[in-house]
Design a protein around this motif. Sequence first.
Motif, PDB file in Angstrom:
ATOM      1  N   ASP A   8      17.698  11.668  20.566  1.00  0.00           N
ATOM      2  CA  ASP A   8      19.158  12.411  20.676  1.00  0.00           C
ATOM      3  C   ASP A   8      18.766  13.574  21.706  1.00  0.00           C
ATOM      4  O   ASP A   8      19.820  14.075  22.350  1.00  0.00           O
ATOM      5  CB  ASP A   8      19.451  13.077  19.502  1.00  0.00           C
ATOM      6  CG  ASP A   8      20.164  11.752  18.618  1.00  0.00           C
ATOM      7  OD1 ASP A   8      20.458  10.604  19.160  1.00  0.00           O
ATOM      8  OD2 ASP A   8      20.187  12.135  17.257  1.00  0.00           O
ATOM      9  N   ASP A   9      17.535  13.901  22.134  1.00  0.00           N
ATOM     10  CA  ASP A   9      17.415  14.869  22.901  1.00  0.00           C
ATOM     11  C   ASP A   9      17.342  14.555  24.567  1.00  0.00           C
ATOM     12  O   ASP A   9      17.041  15.407  25.334  1.00  0.00           O
ATOM     13  CB  ASP A   9      15.943  15.633  22.690  1.00  0.00           C
ATOM     14  CG  ASP A   9      16.294  16.319  21.202  1.00  0.00           C
ATOM     15  OD1 ASP A   9      17.209  17.022  20.809  1.00  0.00           O
ATOM     16  OD2 ASP A   9      15.035  16.157  20.262  1.00  0.00           O
ATOM     17  N   VAL A  10      17.516  13.597  24.796  1.00  0.00           N
ATOM     18  CA  VAL A  10      17.242  12.794  26.170  1.00  0.00           C
ATOM     19  C   VAL A  10      18.039  13.722  27.182  1.00  0.00           C
ATOM     20  O   VAL A  10      17.499  14.214  28.184  1.00  0.00           O
ATOM     21  CB  VAL A  10      17.520  11.359  26.428  1.00  0.00           C
ATOM     22  CG1 VAL A  10      17.324  10.911  27.751  1.00  0.00           C
ATOM     23  CG2 VAL A  10      16.176  10.548  25.525  1.00  0.00           C
ATOM     24  N   THR A  11      19.266  13.795  26.932  1.00  0.00           N
ATOM     25  CA  THR A  11      20.125  14.499  27.791  1.00  0.00           C
ATOM     26  C   THR A  11      19.632  16.103  27.984  1.00  0.00           C
ATOM     27  O   THR A  11      19.767  16.534  29.238  1.00  0.00           O
ATOM     28  CB  THR A  11      21.682  14.456  27.284  1.00  0.00           C
ATOM     29  OG1 THR A  11      22.147  13.168  27.181  1.00  0.00           O
ATOM     30  CG2 THR A  11      22.632  15.082  28.386  1.00  0.00           C
ATOM     31  N   ALA A  12      19.421  16.665  26.920  1.00  0.00           N
ATOM     32  CA  ALA A  12      19.064  17.997  26.964  1.00  0.00           C
ATOM     33  C   ALA A  12      17.606  18.072  27.644  1.00  0.00           C
ATOM     34  O   ALA A  12      17.579  18.892  28.631  1.00  0.00           O
ATOM     35  CB  ALA A  12      18.907  18.719  25.744  1.00  0.00           C
ATOM     36  N   THR A  14      16.430  16.000  30.139  1.00  0.00           N
ATOM     37  CA  THR A  14      16.484  15.911  31.474  1.00  0.00           C
ATOM     38  C   THR A  14      17.108  17.105  31.954  1.00  0.00           C
ATOM     39  O   THR A  14      16.765  17.235  33.232  1.00  0.00           O
ATOM     40  CB  THR A  14      17.628  14.514  31.662  1.00  0.00           C
ATOM     41  OG1 THR A  14      16.887  13.269  30.840  1.00  0.00           O
ATOM     42  CG2 THR A  14      17.598  14.182  33.166  1.00  0.00           C
ATOM     43  N   GLY A  15      18.135  17.646  31.450  1.00  0.00           N
ATOM     44  CA  GLY A  15      18.803  18.650  32.009  1.00  0.00           C
ATOM     45  C   GLY A  15      17.881  19.897  32.235  1.00  0.00           C
ATOM     46  O   GLY A  15      17.530  20.608  33.435  1.00  0.00           O
ATOM     47  N   TYR A  18      15.630  19.191  35.342  1.00  0.00           N
ATOM     48  CA  TYR A  18      16.400  19.865  36.627  1.00  0.00           C
ATOM     49  C   TYR A  18      16.586  21.194  36.624  1.00  0.00           C
ATOM     50  O   TYR A  18      16.353  21.717  37.658  1.00  0.00           O
ATOM     51  CB  TYR A  18      17.807  19.257  36.354  1.00  0.00           C
ATOM     52  CG  TYR A  18      17.616  17.749  36.996  1.00  0.00           C
ATOM     53  CD1 TYR A  18      17.765  17.745  38.457  1.00  0.00           C
ATOM     54  CD2 TYR A  18      17.624  16.715  36.366  1.00  0.00           C
ATOM     55  CE1 TYR A  18      17.762  16.326  38.917  1.00  0.00           C
ATOM     56  CE2 TYR A  18      17.646  15.506  36.817  1.00  0.00           C
ATOM     57  CZ  TYR A  18      17.656  15.229  37.962  1.00  0.00           C
ATOM     58  OH  TYR A  18      17.717  13.951  38.826  1.00  0.00           O
ATOM     59  N   THR A  33      16.084  10.282  36.109  1.00  0.00           N
ATOM     60  CA  THR A  33      17.300   9.809  35.227  1.00  0.00           C
ATOM     61  C   THR A  33      17.004   9.980  33.884  1.00  0.00           C
ATOM     62  O   THR A  33      16.129   9.816  33.162  1.00  0.00           O
ATOM     63  CB  THR A  33      17.647   8.614  35.806  1.00  0.00           C
ATOM     64  OG1 THR A  33      16.791   7.464  35.050  1.00  0.00           O
ATOM     65  CG2 THR A  33      17.996   8.249  37.044  1.00  0.00           C
ATOM     66  N   GLU A  34      18.243  10.018  33.163  1.00  0.00           N
ATOM     67  CA  GLU A  34      18.046   9.966  31.609  1.00  0.00           C
ATOM     68  C   GLU A  34      17.523   8.897  31.133  1.00  0.00           C
ATOM     69  O   GLU A  34      16.729   8.737  30.080  1.00  0.00           O
ATOM     70  CB  GLU A  34      19.470  10.218  30.895  1.00  0.00           C
ATOM     71  CG  GLU A  34      20.072  11.705  30.972  1.00  0.00           C
ATOM     72  CD  GLU A  34      21.473  11.796  30.296  1.00  0.00           C
ATOM     73  OE1 GLU A  34      21.617  11.121  29.570  1.00  0.00           O
ATOM     74  OE2 GLU A  34      21.985  12.717  30.812  1.00  0.00           O
ATOM     75  N   GLU A  35      17.763   7.631  31.852  1.00  0.00           N
ATOM     76  CA  GLU A  35      17.191   6.325  31.298  1.00  0.00           C
ATOM     77  C   GLU A  35      15.470   6.282  31.523  1.00  0.00           C
ATOM     78  O   GLU A  35      14.933   5.810  30.753  1.00  0.00           O
ATOM     79  CB  GLU A  35      17.691   5.182  32.107  1.00  0.00           C
ATOM     80  CG  GLU A  35      19.108   4.918  31.781  1.00  0.00           C
ATOM     81  CD  GLU A  35      20.161   5.879  32.455  1.00  0.00           C
ATOM     82  OE1 GLU A  35      19.699   6.734  33.560  1.00  0.00           O
ATOM     83  OE2 GLU A  35      21.302   6.057  31.938  1.00  0.00           O
ATOM     84  N   ALA A  38      14.073   8.500  28.640  1.00  0.00           N
ATOM     85  CA  ALA A  38      14.057   7.558  27.430  1.00  0.00           C
ATOM     86  C   ALA A  38      12.966   6.722  27.275  1.00  0.00           C
ATOM     87  O   ALA A  38      12.380   6.358  26.461  1.00  0.00           O
ATOM     88  CB  ALA A  38      15.536   6.862  27.527  1.00  0.00           C
TER      89      ALA A  38
END
Length: 156
Positions: A8-12, A14-15, A18, A33-35, A38
């Motif tokens: 559930d933290d992958v987006t955070a 990745t952000g 960056y 990338t998020e993928e 992950a």
Amino acid sequence: MIRRATPDDVTAVTGLIYDLAEYEKARHECTVTEEQIATALFGDTPAAFCHVAEESGKVVGLALWFLNFSTWDGVHGIYLEDLFVQPEFRGAGHGKSLLTALARECVDRGYSRMSWAVLKWNTPSIEFYDSLGAQPQDEWTTYRLSGAPLAALGGR
């Protein structure tokens, strides 16, 4: 609160990677990338691991790391690839707590060391690492082979 990252933290995560690239004046070089994150963290054979700092339910920092190996000690160690806390949350102990969690991983698993690199101009981080008792490895020069030279050496 410091904890292991979850899918559930992958987006955070990745952000934050960056954000770190922006802080290091190299945002244009960051293409992850998020993928990819992950897969690296939660795929069938994880290549990396991550702890996150959370405040009021929001991920505000990370320590992304992988295992290395010391041929001299005969055991693994941790290589800290990224340590980053969002600027507005610095000074609250998140960075030290993240490093403490990784040190605990080392101690609990019998790893002999934790190492990382820091940009020479990043004085606040260098002072922070010095305050923890970390020692700069000035006698070593880090090399990197990437892009066209890597492809050429690899015969491609």
